[in-house]
Design a protein around this motif. Structure first.
Motif, PDB file in Angstrom:
ATOM      1  N   SER A 152       0.817  -1.209   0.000  1.00  0.00           N
ATOM      2  CA  SER A 152       0.000   0.000   0.000  1.00  0.00           C
ATOM      3  C   SER A 152       0.854   1.264   0.000  1.00  0.00           C
ATOM      4  O   SER A 152       0.391   2.330  -0.413  1.00  0.00           O
ATOM      5  N   ASN A 153       2.107   1.158   0.467  1.00  0.00           N
ATOM      6  CA  ASN A 153       3.000   2.314   0.478  1.00  0.00           C
ATOM      7  C   ASN A 153       3.981   2.310  -0.694  1.00  0.00           C
ATOM      8  O   ASN A 153       4.879   3.144  -0.738  1.00  0.00           O
ATOM      9  N   ASP A 154       3.778   1.383  -1.648  1.00  0.00           N
ATOM     10  CA  ASP A 154       4.557   1.320  -2.886  1.00  0.00           C
ATOM     11  C   ASP A 154       6.065   1.288  -2.615  1.00  0.00           C
ATOM     12  O   ASP A 154       6.849   1.962  -3.285  1.00  0.00           O
ATOM     13  N   ILE A 155       6.454   0.495  -1.606  1.00  0.00           N
ATOM     14  CA  ILE A 155       7.878   0.317  -1.315  1.00  0.00           C
ATOM     15  C   ILE A 155       8.385  -0.852  -2.161  1.00  0.00           C
ATOM     16  O   ILE A 155       7.905  -1.977  -2.022  1.00  0.00           O
ATOM     17  N   ARG A 156       9.331  -0.582  -3.038  1.00  0.00           N
ATOM     18  CA  ARG A 156       9.783  -1.597  -3.999  1.00  0.00           C
ATOM     19  C   ARG A 156      10.985  -2.393  -3.494  1.00  0.00           C
ATOM     20  O   ARG A 156      11.127  -3.569  -3.852  1.00  0.00           O
ATOM     21  N   HIS A 157      11.858  -1.763  -2.712  1.00  0.00           N
ATOM     22  CA  HIS A 157      13.068  -2.431  -2.228  1.00  0.00           C
ATOM     23  C   HIS A 157      13.252  -2.109  -0.752  1.00  0.00           C
ATOM     24  O   HIS A 157      13.346  -0.941  -0.378  1.00  0.00           O
ATOM     25  N   ALA A 158      13.302  -3.133   0.080  1.00  0.00           N
ATOM     26  CA  ALA A 158      13.473  -2.942   1.520  1.00  0.00           C
ATOM     27  C   ALA A 158      14.521  -3.904   2.044  1.00  0.00           C
ATOM     28  O   ALA A 158      14.568  -5.072   1.647  1.00  0.00           O
ATOM     29  N   GLY A 159      15.379  -3.420   2.939  1.00  0.00           N
ATOM     30  CA  GLY A 159      16.308  -4.294   3.638  1.00  0.00           C
ATOM     31  C   GLY A 159      15.658  -4.809   4.909  1.00  0.00           C
ATOM     32  O   GLY A 159      14.618  -4.307   5.336  1.00  0.00           O
ATOM     33  N   ARG A 181      23.196   0.333   6.855  1.00  0.00           N
ATOM     34  CA  ARG A 181      23.800   1.264   5.895  1.00  0.00           C
ATOM     35  C   ARG A 181      24.269   0.527   4.640  1.00  0.00           C
ATOM     36  O   ARG A 181      24.134   1.038   3.512  1.00  0.00           O
ATOM     37  N   GLU A 182      24.815  -0.667   4.825  1.00  0.00           N
ATOM     38  CA  GLU A 182      25.298  -1.428   3.675  1.00  0.00           C
ATOM     39  C   GLU A 182      24.135  -1.796   2.744  1.00  0.00           C
ATOM     40  O   GLU A 182      24.266  -1.706   1.505  1.00  0.00           O
ATOM     41  N   MET A 183      22.987  -2.190   3.304  1.00  0.00           N
ATOM     42  CA  MET A 183      21.827  -2.521   2.467  1.00  0.00           C
ATOM     43  C   MET A 183      21.265  -1.273   1.800  1.00  0.00           C
ATOM     44  O   MET A 183      20.809  -1.327   0.653  1.00  0.00           O
ATOM     45  N   THR A 184      21.306  -0.147   2.491  1.00  0.00           N
ATOM     46  CA  THR A 184      20.853   1.112   1.901  1.00  0.00           C
ATOM     47  C   THR A 184      21.718   1.476   0.706  1.00  0.00           C
ATOM     48  O   THR A 184      21.220   1.922  -0.340  1.00  0.00           O
ATOM     49  N   ASP A 185      23.017   1.255   0.832  1.00  0.00           N
ATOM     50  CA  ASP A 185      23.933   1.525  -0.273  1.00  0.00           C
ATOM     51  C   ASP A 185      23.622   0.647  -1.489  1.00  0.00           C
ATOM     52  O   ASP A 185      23.914   1.037  -2.633  1.00  0.00           O
ATOM     53  N   ARG A 186      23.031  -0.532  -1.250  1.00  0.00           N
ATOM     54  CA  ARG A 186      22.682  -1.431  -2.358  1.00  0.00           C
ATOM     55  C   ARG A 186      21.284  -1.163  -2.914  1.00  0.00           C
ATOM     56  O   ARG A 186      20.823  -1.897  -3.802  1.00  0.00           O
ATOM     57  N   GLY A 187      20.604  -0.152  -2.383  1.00  0.00           N
ATOM     58  CA  GLY A 187      19.325   0.227  -2.991  1.00  0.00           C
ATOM     59  C   GLY A 187      18.100   0.087  -2.122  1.00  0.00           C
ATOM     60  O   GLY A 187      16.978   0.340  -2.598  1.00  0.00           O
ATOM     61  N   ALA A 188      18.244  -0.299  -0.866  1.00  0.00           N
ATOM     62  CA  ALA A 188      17.077  -0.397   0.016  1.00  0.00           C
ATOM     63  C   ALA A 188      16.521   0.989   0.290  1.00  0.00           C
ATOM     64  O   ALA A 188      17.251   1.885   0.717  1.00  0.00           O
ATOM     65  N   GLU A 189      15.221   1.164   0.042  1.00  0.00           N
ATOM     66  CA  GLU A 189      14.562   2.437   0.331  1.00  0.00           C
ATOM     67  C   GLU A 189      14.335   2.614   1.823  1.00  0.00           C
ATOM     68  O   GLU A 189      14.305   3.743   2.331  1.00  0.00           O
ATOM     69  N   VAL A 190      14.159   1.507   2.514  1.00  0.00           N
ATOM     70  CA  VAL A 190      13.890   1.521   3.951  1.00  0.00           C
ATOM     71  C   VAL A 190      14.414   0.216   4.526  1.00  0.00           C
ATOM     72  O   VAL A 190      14.470  -0.804   3.830  1.00  0.00           O
TER      73      VAL A 190
END
Length: 224
Positions: A110-117, A175-184
């Motif tokens: 519902s929040n259109d989150i495509r990539h999450a760690g 932080r490492e997952m965020t660097d790989r593209g995690a939006e949240v």
């Protein structure tokens, strides 16, 4: 609706759910009808690490029978790790289960989150939230970091306190997952609030327990 909570796993998580439900229901100006039963955290950890969901599901079923006798009309597990046996629990459970995994799948969609760690136990991470999230691509820590995150999480949950080393472990992996593209970064362990509350990790987080609490509160306000 009378809500039954399976608590105790661990104590800090149970307190989080209890206080959270009180706050949400107070804000909604709605009464809270609630019963909590206690599950033993070390027993759950043993069953979890032995990969034996059936004995833990039986424990949850016995506790749910107590909730039924107390008048509960729905049940929720106050532990993300405790959901490792939710499929086995569901097959025999006499009450509707407010399943955190289903709740999170709907919330992310519902929040259109495509990539999450995700951070949590090794099973929660390796199975990408128990395989129940279909709406979002789930990233996990690097293989070398998974065991460090798992051990830091379990030790923190059992001791009900966080060390600076444990907090660094979680923040570095996030932080490492965020660097790989995690939006949240999903806080996929109920007790992770101990490490993240009042601290800025430098990346966006989503507390899965809080999303679950709000879903439980919505159910509590419904007509049975």
């Amino acid at each position: 609706m009378h809500i039954g909570l399976i608590g105790g796993i661990g104590p800090a998580a149970t307190d989080l759910y209890y206080r959270g439900l009180i706050n949400v229901m107070k804000a909604a100006d709605a009464p809270l009808d609630l019963t909590i039963v206690h599950a033993d955290a070390p027993t759950l950890v043993r069953n979890f690490e032995a990969r034996t969901p059936e004995p833990q599901a039986e424990i949850f079923l016995n506790l749910t029978e107590r909730l039924v006798k107390a008048g509960a009309q729905a049940v929720a597990i106050t532990s993300i790790g405790g959901h490792f046996c939710v499929d086995e629990f569901r097959t025999k459970c006499p009450l509707p289960i407010i399943d955190l995994i289903d709740v999170m799948n709907e919330h992310l969609a519902s929040n259109d989150i495509r990539h999450a760690g995700i951070l949590g136990t090794d099973t929660a991470m390796k199975t990408r939230f128990y395989g129940g999230v279909k709406s979002t691509e789930i990233l996990i820590p690097q293989e070398a970091d998974i065991e460090r995150v798992h051990r830091a999480y379990v030790d923190m949950a059992l001791s009900v306190k966080v060390t600076e080393e444990q907090r660094r472990t979680f923040f570095d992996a996030g932080r490492e997952m965020t660097d790989r593209g995690a939006e949240v970064i999903l806080l996929g362990g109920t007790d992770l609030f101990l490490a993240f509350d009042d601290h800025d990790p430098g990346f966006a987080t989503l507390d899965c327990a809080q999303v679950h609490i709000e879903a439980i509160a919505a159910m509590a306000q419904s007509t049975p």
